[in-house]
Design a protein around this motif. Structure first.
Motif, PDB file in Angstrom:
ATOM      1  N   ASP A 245      14.126  -2.685   6.469  1.00  0.00           N
ATOM      2  CA  ASP A 245      14.001  -3.778   6.337  1.00  0.00           C
ATOM      3  C   ASP A 245      12.652  -4.210   6.550  1.00  0.00           C
ATOM      4  OD1 ASP A 245      14.873  -6.169   5.137  1.00  0.00           O
ATOM      5  OD2 ASP A 245      16.028  -7.083   6.692  1.00  0.00           O
ATOM      6  N   ALA A 246      11.762  -3.778   6.249  1.00  0.00           N
ATOM      7  CA  ALA A 246      10.300  -3.807   6.394  1.00  0.00           C
ATOM      8  C   ALA A 246       9.533  -3.668   5.238  1.00  0.00           C
ATOM      9  CB  ALA A 246       9.968  -2.902   7.545  1.00  0.00           C
ATOM     10  N   CYS A 247       8.462  -4.005   4.978  1.00  0.00           N
ATOM     11  CA  CYS A 247       7.360  -3.835   3.818  1.00  0.00           C
ATOM     12  C   CYS A 247       6.637  -2.438   3.880  1.00  0.00           C
ATOM     13  CB  CYS A 247       6.145  -4.572   3.972  1.00  0.00           C
ATOM     14  SG  CYS A 247       6.851  -6.462   3.703  1.00  0.00           S
ATOM     15  N   LEU A 248       6.451  -2.247   2.683  1.00  0.00           N
ATOM     16  CA  LEU A 248       5.548  -0.822   2.598  1.00  0.00           C
ATOM     17  C   LEU A 248       6.030   0.406   2.930  1.00  0.00           C
ATOM     18  CD1 LEU A 248       1.960  -2.470   3.685  1.00  0.00           C
ATOM     19  CD2 LEU A 248       2.964  -2.121   1.202  1.00  0.00           C
ATOM     20  N   MET A 249       7.271   0.578   3.400  1.00  0.00           N
ATOM     21  CA  MET A 249       7.906   1.981   4.071  1.00  0.00           C
ATOM     22  C   MET A 249       8.372   2.943   2.899  1.00  0.00           C
ATOM     23  SD  MET A 249       7.076   1.460   7.190  1.00  0.00           S
ATOM     24  CE  MET A 249       7.791   2.797   8.007  1.00  0.00           C
ATOM     25  N   ASN A 250       8.481   2.482   1.657  1.00  0.00           N
ATOM     26  CA  ASN A 250       8.822   3.415   0.685  1.00  0.00           C
ATOM     27  C   ASN A 250       7.718   4.266   0.193  1.00  0.00           C
ATOM     28  OD1 ASN A 250      10.898   4.747  -0.887  1.00  0.00           O
ATOM     29  ND2 ASN A 250      10.080   3.593  -2.630  1.00  0.00           N
ATOM     30  N   CYS A 251       7.067   4.844   1.211  1.00  0.00           N
ATOM     31  CA  CYS A 251       5.885   5.821   0.620  1.00  0.00           C
ATOM     32  C   CYS A 251       6.465   7.407   0.931  1.00  0.00           C
ATOM     33  CB  CYS A 251       4.676   5.652   1.485  1.00  0.00           C
ATOM     34  SG  CYS A 251       4.984   5.556   3.044  1.00  0.00           S
ATOM     35  N   PHE A 252       6.067   8.107  -0.029  1.00  0.00           N
ATOM     36  CA  PHE A 252       6.475   9.581  -0.080  1.00  0.00           C
ATOM     37  C   PHE A 252       6.233  10.170   1.373  1.00  0.00           C
ATOM     38  CE2 PHE A 252       6.373   8.821  -4.408  1.00  0.00           C
ATOM     39  CZ  PHE A 252       7.901   8.810  -4.893  1.00  0.00           C
ATOM     40  N   GLU A 253       5.275   9.858   2.119  1.00  0.00           N
ATOM     41  CA  GLU A 253       4.855  10.699   3.263  1.00  0.00           C
ATOM     42  C   GLU A 253       6.061  10.016   4.249  1.00  0.00           C
ATOM     43  OE1 GLU A 253       0.839   9.919   1.366  1.00  0.00           O
ATOM     44  OE2 GLU A 253       2.768   8.734   1.588  1.00  0.00           O
ATOM     45  N   SER A 425       4.737   5.057  -3.183  1.00  0.00           N
ATOM     46  CA  SER A 425       3.504   5.029  -2.973  1.00  0.00           C
ATOM     47  C   SER A 425       2.805   6.373  -2.259  1.00  0.00           C
ATOM     48  CB  SER A 425       2.871   3.995  -2.211  1.00  0.00           C
ATOM     49  OG  SER A 425       3.515   3.927  -0.724  1.00  0.00           O
ATOM     50  N   VAL A 426       1.801   6.689  -2.521  1.00  0.00           N
ATOM     51  CA  VAL A 426       1.113   7.782  -1.807  1.00  0.00           C
ATOM     52  C   VAL A 426      -0.238   7.351  -1.258  1.00  0.00           C
ATOM     53  CG1 VAL A 426       2.257   9.694  -2.901  1.00  0.00           C
ATOM     54  CG2 VAL A 426       0.097   8.805  -3.663  1.00  0.00           C
TER      55      VAL A 426
END
Length: 529
Positions: A245-253, A425-426
């Protein structure tokens, strides 16, 4: 930045402060060793909530925790809930008091709203002021209230106990699974998030001070994605779901780092409103799904994002929020497709000056997720590249199809992003370097203030507002691109760092968030997770 996007003004940023009246310290993690799951009726699910106030999110996150107490009475037979939460500090609260000044607002209604908000804040602080810096650990008892459970008997550790390190999280998971034995576990992490950048996510060590989320300013400790992987790997159970429950964490890394530690990851590519998810809905959806976790997560995703859209989506386009649920089982196959796409991209880029120029055009117009960070949507970028280099069309669609098979559900609040279809994101840079940019908002709109370029050898250069072409060398950022990014599970699977190093074109520096801000309807001093 947890990037949990701080909800705007009146929703409240209330922190806790004041004298420390809790003198009891309880660090007995083995207090419930007598509970034997084989002798207890196991719940279908246990939600393991682990959060920190984040300097400006206490009010919102406390309201999230209160939502656990509002579920349907029958839900508590099937879903148990364990909580560990740490309040922000007195100093952080005092900074926020200075942050909201009625004299900063010209519009009479805005000024009145701020005054009303500050009065509300004072009342709220008076209620909670003795919890500053304390950590509470307890299981949710629906017959009580959160006020009745955040008391001295449930203080964990001493004042200013650890929360943002791997050992603390592992300890909590092990304790929670003893007091809430269940068939399936949902690990819910709540604070600010920052996506993935090498300089902020150095290789795991108990003392590193780089940040990813759970940024504990009280102790100068930050939990990185490497530390999170370490914490879960050393815990007594494997959570079925990890929920940021936090922003920007859905990055593939991030996804690849956790792919072997959980079956599902809930995360946002863009921003999460300050009020976060709806935990009443989460509890009820899990309780009613008959262990069909995917159905529960789909329904929860839809319910949350629709509520965000209702509360937030009709504002200016600065209000981009989203949530995605990804199955981890197919990420290895997806990584192979990304590697093929990257291979062909490199061949095309190096094949001729004409092709390189065409690909550069795609890169300079890449879809930047957020105004400050060098994170770009992989698929919007990929389809743009394929339009410039037709040989990328087939590998792009194979890559996208493979991801779509594992993306359980994704929703966005903004019509523009729904049309574009943000997915994940990447990191994107050029010549092995990448750039973090700070923007400020004023009456004329968004303006550049400072940029830091992180060089692959570990040096960093600062570009100031007045002289973008002049660079001043900073202290080293403590590692190198090879020792950080190239060691990630994502890069080992895909070789994406090869493109970051081969690309010569500086990617887009502004995001639609920055460019789309409606200067005629400014929202001053916003809160973000």
């Amino acid at each position: 930045m947890k990037t949990r996007m701080m909800q705007w003004l009146i929703a409240g940023i209330l922190l806790f402060c004041g004298a420390s009246v809790f003198t009891a310290c309880n660090s007995d993690d083995n207090a419930v060793d007598s509970i034997d799951p084989n002798e207890s009726e196991m719940a279908d699910y246990a939600i393991l909530f682990y959060g920190y106030g984040g300097g400006n999110l206490d009010y919102d996150i406390l309201n999230n925790i209160k939502q656990f107490y509002a579920a349907d009475p029958a839900s508590y037979d099937k879903v148990k809930i364990a909580v560990q939460y740490k309040f922000s500090s007195q100093e952080e609260f005092e900074q926020l008091l200075d942050y909201y000044d009625p004299d900063d607002y010209d519009d009479p209604q805005d000024k009145a709203d701020v005054i009303e908000y500050l009065e509300e804040m004072k009342l709220w602080i008076a209620k909670w002021q003795n919890r500053c810096r304390f950590t509470f650990r307890f299981t949710v008892d629906p017959k009580k209230t959160v006020e009745q459970q955040m008391v001295a008997d449930n203080v964990h550790g001493c004042n200013n106990d650890h929360i943002a390190n791997a050992d603390s999280l592992t300890s909590f998971i092990n304790w929670a699974t003893k007091v809430c034995p269940a068939k399936h576990y949902v690990l819910l992490l709540s604070d600010h998030g920052s996506g993935y950048m090498p300089n902020e996510d150095l290789p795991y060590s108990p003392t590193n001070t780089t940040r990813s989320f759970l940024i504990d300013n009280n102790k100068s400790e930050r939990l990185t994605i490497n530390a999170l992987r370490y914490a879960i790997a050393n815990a007594s159970i494997k959570p079925q779901v990890v929920y940021f429950d936090a922003c920007l964490m859905n990055c593939f890394e991030n996804l690849f780092e956790l792919k072997d530690q959980t079956d599902y990851i809930i995360a946002s590519s863009f921003l999460v409103p300050g009020w976060g998810g709806n935990y009443t809905e989460l509890t009820n959806k899990l309780a009613g799904c008959n262990e069909d976790t995917e159905s529960a997560l789909k329904a929860y995703n839809k319910a949350c994002v629709e509520q965000w859209d209702k509360n937030f989506g009709d504002e200016t386009v600065e209000s981009f929020t989203d949530m995605t649920v990804v199955r981890t089982r197919g990420l290895d196959a997806f990584g192979q497709k990304v590697r093929v796409f990257t291979d062909i991209l490199l061949d095309a880029y190096q094949s001729s000056d004409e092709k390189r120029s065409a690909i550069d055009t795609a890169t300079v117009n890449a879809m930047k997720i957020y105004r400050d960070t060098p994170l770009y949507d992989l698929f919007i970028y990929g389809v743009t590249l394929a339009a410039k280099a037709p040989e990328l069309e087939t590998p792009y669609f194979e890559m996208k199809r493979c991801y779509d098979d594992e993306c359980l559900v994704a929703h966005q609040t903004c019509a523009y992003l729904r049309a574009q279809g943000i997915n994940g994101s990447v990191l994107l840079g050029w010549d092995g370097q990448y750039e973090e940019i700070l923007w400020k908002y004023g009456k004329e709109g968004w303006a550049f203030t400072e940029a830091v370029v992180f060089k692959p050898d570990g040096k960093a250069f600062v570009y100031g507002e007045e002289a973008e072409e002049e660079a001043e060398e900073e202290a080293r950022w403590a590692s190198t691109f090879a020792d950080t990014y190239e060691q990630t599970a994502f890069d080992k699977a895909t070789g994406w760092s090869r493109w970051i190093k081969a690309n010569k074109q500086r990617p887009a520096t502004m995001s639609v968030f920055t460019e789309g801000y409606n200067a005629n309807e400014p929202r001053k001093k916003s809160r973000t997770k």
